[in-house]
Motif scaffolding. Structure first.
Motif, PDB file in Angstrom:
ATOM      1  N   MET A   1       0.455  49.086  43.942  1.00 35.06           N
ATOM      2  CA  MET A   1       0.303  47.857  44.739  1.00 35.06           C
ATOM      3  C   MET A   1       1.098  47.988  46.032  1.00 35.06           C
ATOM      4  O   MET A   1       2.220  48.480  46.031  1.00 35.06           O
ATOM      5  N   THR A   2       0.487  47.594  47.134  1.00 32.19           N
ATOM      6  CA  THR A   2       1.132  47.727  48.432  1.00 32.19           C
ATOM      7  C   THR A   2       2.303  46.758  48.557  1.00 32.19           C
ATOM      8  O   THR A   2       2.178  45.570  48.259  1.00 32.19           O
ATOM      9  N   ALA A   3       3.451  47.280  48.980  1.00 35.06           N
ATOM     10  CA  ALA A   3       4.609  46.424  49.224  1.00 35.06           C
ATOM     11  C   ALA A   3       4.303  45.509  50.398  1.00 35.06           C
ATOM     12  O   ALA A   3       3.702  45.926  51.397  1.00 35.06           O
ATOM     13  N   GLY A   4       4.720  44.256  50.275  1.00 28.77           N
ATOM     14  CA  GLY A   4       4.356  43.272  51.282  1.00 28.77           C
ATOM     15  C   GLY A   4       5.420  43.063  52.342  1.00 28.77           C
ATOM     16  O   GLY A   4       6.498  43.665  52.318  1.00 28.77           O
ATOM     17  N   PHE A   5       5.093  42.194  53.285  1.00 25.37           N
ATOM     18  CA  PHE A   5       6.018  41.762  54.320  1.00 25.37           C
ATOM     19  C   PHE A   5       6.893  40.634  53.782  1.00 25.37           C
ATOM     20  O   PHE A   5       6.479  39.858  52.930  1.00 25.37           O
ATOM     21  N   SER A   6       8.094  40.527  54.333  1.00 29.20           N
ATOM     22  CA  SER A   6       8.982  39.406  54.067  1.00 29.20           C
ATOM     23  C   SER A   6       9.210  38.653  55.370  1.00 29.20           C
ATOM     24  O   SER A   6       9.475  39.270  56.407  1.00 29.20           O
ATOM     25  N   GLU A   7       9.126  37.342  55.324  1.00 26.34           N
ATOM     26  CA  GLU A   7       9.353  36.532  56.520  1.00 26.34           C
ATOM     27  C   GLU A   7      10.848  36.388  56.743  1.00 26.34           C
ATOM     28  O   GLU A   7      11.564  35.880  55.886  1.00 26.34           O
ATOM     29  N   VAL A   8      11.322  36.826  57.900  1.00 21.50           N
ATOM     30  CA  VAL A   8      12.761  36.807  58.191  1.00 21.50           C
ATOM     31  C   VAL A   8      13.124  35.711  59.192  1.00 21.50           C
ATOM     32  O   VAL A   8      14.302  35.400  59.376  1.00 21.50           O
ATOM     33  N   ALA A   9      12.136  35.155  59.853  1.00 23.86           N
ATOM     34  CA  ALA A   9      12.280  34.008  60.755  1.00 23.86           C
ATOM     35  C   ALA A   9      10.890  33.419  60.887  1.00 23.86           C
ATOM     36  O   ALA A   9       9.911  34.007  60.418  1.00 23.86           O
ATOM     37  N   ALA A  10      10.775  32.269  61.503  1.00 24.12           N
ATOM     38  CA  ALA A  10       9.485  31.582  61.573  1.00 24.12           C
ATOM     39  C   ALA A  10       8.426  32.473  62.210  1.00 24.12           C
ATOM     40  O   ALA A  10       8.527  32.833  63.388  1.00 24.12           O
ATOM     41  N   GLY A  11       7.420  32.860  61.419  1.00 23.74           N
ATOM     42  CA  GLY A  11       6.333  33.665  61.940  1.00 23.74           C
ATOM     43  C   GLY A  11       6.692  35.096  62.274  1.00 23.74           C
ATOM     44  O   GLY A  11       5.909  35.787  62.935  1.00 23.74           O
ATOM     45  N   VAL A  12       7.840  35.584  61.815  1.00 26.41           N
ATOM     46  CA  VAL A  12       8.249  36.968  62.045  1.00 26.41           C
ATOM     47  C   VAL A  12       8.495  37.618  60.675  1.00 26.41           C
ATOM     48  O   VAL A  12       9.334  37.143  59.900  1.00 26.41           O
ATOM     49  N   HIS A  13       7.760  38.687  60.411  1.00 25.84           N
ATOM     50  CA  HIS A  13       7.742  39.305  59.099  1.00 25.84           C
ATOM     51  C   HIS A  13       8.133  40.777  59.220  1.00 25.84           C
ATOM     52  O   HIS A  13       7.756  41.452  60.190  1.00 25.84           O
ATOM     53  N   ALA A  45      -0.591  53.903  57.153  1.00 25.51           N
ATOM     54  CA  ALA A  45      -1.122  52.862  58.033  1.00 25.51           C
ATOM     55  C   ALA A  45      -2.141  51.981  57.312  1.00 25.51           C
ATOM     56  O   ALA A  45      -2.205  50.775  57.547  1.00 25.51           O
ATOM     57  N   ARG A  46      -2.936  52.569  56.428  1.00 26.31           N
ATOM     58  CA  ARG A  46      -3.894  51.757  55.664  1.00 26.31           C
ATOM     59  C   ARG A  46      -3.163  50.778  54.744  1.00 26.31           C
ATOM     60  O   ARG A  46      -3.559  49.615  54.616  1.00 26.31           O
ATOM     61  N   GLU A  47      -2.097  51.237  54.096  1.00 23.05           N
ATOM     62  CA  GLU A  47      -1.301  50.327  53.263  1.00 23.05           C
ATOM     63  C   GLU A  47      -0.646  49.240  54.119  1.00 23.05           C
ATOM     64  O   GLU A  47      -0.554  48.078  53.706  1.00 23.05           O
ATOM     65  N   LEU A  48      -0.207  49.628  55.312  1.00 22.61           N
ATOM     66  CA  LEU A  48       0.386  48.649  56.228  1.00 22.61           C
ATOM     67  C   LEU A  48      -0.638  47.599  56.633  1.00 22.61           C
ATOM     68  O   LEU A  48      -0.337  46.397  56.671  1.00 22.61           O
ATOM     69  N   ALA A  49      -1.863  48.034  56.927  1.00 25.09           N
ATOM     70  CA  ALA A  49      -2.917  47.088  57.299  1.00 25.09           C
ATOM     71  C   ALA A  49      -3.197  46.115  56.163  1.00 25.09           C
ATOM     72  O   ALA A  49      -3.372  44.904  56.385  1.00 25.09           O
TER      73      ALA A  49
END
Length: 275
Positions: A1-13, A45-49
């Protein structure tokens, strides 16, 4: 499973790639997004997308913080025909005019420790940036003001920092390192402290700083790294003036002998006019 983004500030991940701990930043505005750095290979890059699409469906503009493989070799996978890619002018020139040399350098750097990655790097199609930044460019990312700034020579001659003022987030690229010592192989160690001082002028006491690799840091960490880089630059100048061998300078480096030796040799080359 692709590791996801974490939101560190409003609208910034932020998403950290596990192999080299590279940080990728996704800024989301109203109907538009900005992706800062694209990792090393088509597979990464595909996992990032996939991870980015879990956050937003909006089209993105891409920024490369510099031309090293782990920050831009995913361009061709993540950029569509109409995607704008921004980089400092020297980084754009390297990827456009010296792509074979850039690819070869990436292979040589990784072949001992990560041979499978090195082989994939050797086969990766490179996509050059479409827009060059010389000193500063301001983007509108769905109504959000984002500043791309070249603070001078440091980690390379082509570093960009990405400032999101409304979120008080500063993406430093490899001008700031947390997971290991700064990388000096293509650096300008005598000028790096000035570049970091320029970066610090864009911060507040609460700024979230995203280093090129590793955990997020604050302004105090950046100030400490600036002090270490200034100490390194002083040692290099003093050693060069006294005709000391670079190994003697390296022995006193705040970053340890091995990075210090690379820094000393690069600094001596700066002083000799050969860097």
């Amino acid at each position: 499973m692709t590791a996801g983004f974490s939101e560190v500030a409003a609208g910034v991940h932020v998403r950290r790639e596990p192999v080299l701990a590279v940080n990728v930043v996704l800024v989301v505005g109203d109907g538009a997004a900005l992706l800062v750095d694209t990792l090393s290979t088509p597979g990464q890059a595909r996992e990032l997308a996939e991870a980015a699409r879990a956050v937003t469906p909006y089209p993105w503009t891409i920024v490369n913080t510099h031309h090293h493989f782990d920050h831009c070799f995913g361009n061709a996978t993540l950029a569509g025909p109409e995607t704008s890619i921004y980089a400092q002018a020297q980084a754009a020139a390297a990827l456009r005019d010296r792509s074979d040399a850039v690819r070869r350098a990436a292979y040589e750097e990784m072949r001992a420790g990560h041979p499978a990655l090195a082989e994939e790097l050797a086969r990766t199609e490179l996509r050059a940036p479409t827009h060059e930044v010389h000193e500063e460019t301001v983007l509108d990312v769905g109504g959000r003001r984002v500043v791309l700034r070249h603070p001078g020579h440091g980690h390379t001659d082509a570093d960009l920092v990405v400032h999101v003022p409304d979120a008080d987030v500063l993406v430093a690229g490899d001008l700031v390192e947390q997971s290991g010592p700064p990388a000096f192989e293509e650096s300008y160690p005598l000028q790096w402290p000035d570049a970091l001082a320029d970066l610090l002028r864009m911060t507040t006491p609460a700024t979230v700083v995203v280093p090129g690799h590793g955990e997020l840091v604050g302004v105090d960490f950046v100030r400490d790294q600036h002090a270490q880089l200034a100490r390194q630059a002083w040692l290099i100048r003093a050693g060069h003036t006294g005709s000391a061998p670079p190994e003697r300078v390296a022995a006193e480096s705040p970053f340890g002998a091995r990075p210090g030796l690379v820094a000393a040799r690069r600094g001596y080359a700066e002083l000799d006019g050969t860097a």
